[in-house]
Design a protein around this motif. Sequence first.
Motif, PDB file in Angstrom:
ATOM      1  N   SER A  86     -38.520  12.608  -7.880  1.00  0.00           N
ATOM      2  CA  SER A  86     -37.115  12.551  -8.298  1.00  0.00           C
ATOM      3  C   SER A  86     -36.671  13.849  -8.973  1.00  0.00           C
ATOM      4  CB  SER A  86     -36.881  11.359  -9.220  1.00  0.00           C
ATOM      5  OG  SER A  86     -37.679  11.448 -10.377  1.00  0.00           O
ATOM      6  N   SER A 115     -31.612   6.556  -0.149  1.00  0.00           N
ATOM      7  CA  SER A 115     -32.499   7.395   0.665  1.00  0.00           C
ATOM      8  C   SER A 115     -31.748   8.132   1.771  1.00  0.00           C
ATOM      9  CB  SER A 115     -33.632   6.559   1.252  1.00  0.00           C
ATOM     10  OG  SER A 115     -33.121   5.524   2.065  1.00  0.00           O
ATOM     11  N   LEU A 172     -29.737  10.959   0.143  1.00  0.00           N
ATOM     12  CA  LEU A 172     -30.599  12.055  -0.296  1.00  0.00           C
ATOM     13  C   LEU A 172     -31.081  12.897   0.885  1.00  0.00           C
ATOM     14  CD1 LEU A 172     -32.619  10.149  -3.041  1.00  0.00           C
ATOM     15  CD2 LEU A 172     -31.059  12.073  -3.426  1.00  0.00           C
ATOM     16  N   GLN A 228     -35.777  16.031  -6.154  1.00  0.00           N
ATOM     17  CA  GLN A 228     -34.551  15.534  -5.531  1.00  0.00           C
ATOM     18  C   GLN A 228     -33.342  15.896  -6.385  1.00  0.00           C
ATOM     19  OE1 GLN A 228     -35.719  11.410  -5.136  1.00  0.00           O
ATOM     20  NE2 GLN A 228     -36.148  11.634  -2.945  1.00  0.00           N
ATOM     21  N   ALA A 244     -31.795   8.701  -7.746  1.00  0.00           N
ATOM     22  CA  ALA A 244     -33.060   9.309  -7.319  1.00  0.00           C
ATOM     23  C   ALA A 244     -34.159   8.978  -8.315  1.00  0.00           C
ATOM     24  CB  ALA A 244     -32.895  10.823  -7.189  1.00  0.00           C
TER      25      ALA A 244
END
Length: 328
Positions: free
Chosen positions: A139, A46, A49, A142, A38
């Motif tokens: 990030s 992607s 996530l 994330q 991330a």
Amino acid sequence: MAVPSKQAKRGAYTPSTELVPEILAGRILAIARMISRAEGSYAEASVALAEIYRHTGKAHIVGITGVPGSGKSTLVSSLIKSFASGGYKVGVIAVDPSSPFSGGAILGDRVRMSDAAEACHAFVRSMATRGHLGGLTRSTLQAVDILDAAGYSPIIIETVGVGQDEVEVVRAAHTIVVLSAPGLGDDIQAIKAGILEIADIHVVSKCDKPEASATVSTLQAMMALGTASTRTSWYPSVLAVSSVSGACIRDLKENIGRHWLHLKQSGELAERQHNMCKTRILATAKQLFEHKFNEDAEVLDKHIQAVMSRDMDPTLAAHLLLGWEDKA
């Protein structure tokens, strides 16, 4: 205790989608790998996530901020121990300034925190701001998602510090703890940075110092004047603690828990979740927009030249870049 990944093989790249089940099972190596991907903006990650995000929304996210030198890392270390003693699975994302040379995080006072994490089976990750003024990059959030999906709660976000552009944590966390240190002129700094408006809990560190009681009184007086947050029915408490001796750390942990309960019972949790999602969508859209035209520099440069020559104004250029010709 988290279980190490069974699929870990040095030098072998595991596709991100294969890491998702391991993350949901709480395996530390998979969690660390996904956070790295991330942070590195791996396109391959992607899809994973996005899948991880579907398993989030359960954790209590606590933002801890304060001026440099107030002792945030030491406080977080004490909170890790206190929450862990109550059976909590604690996650920490510590946001550091970026190194001007490598772009990586300057670790600062992270050794003590890491020792506490190892002893309490908590997960601590230090992440760089990479020049992002607000301190919280995509990030970073994330990484919070990954810990949330892995069953960590509370998840503590420790920010770089507080300044005019560093209050983003209020839009990324459910509970905001603002730390002040006695004798650092924090009463003035609080007014300048708007700290009183974002804090759910005020903490004064180094309570063994004689100046601590004066700082507590100043903060209480300022809130009595109506300068505290108007975004909630919760009235912020002011606690004096010592991260070294552990004095009142338990009280702070209990206050954090009471605020979480208040958000749920008052209905304010849904509003905060709404604002957090709105912030993430808009911030991501901005980052994607900039990334798109940094890659397609020729199109952007064409509009820059037109604005420089006064053939069009910046607003028209922005509309055209967005594809809003009908609104131009």
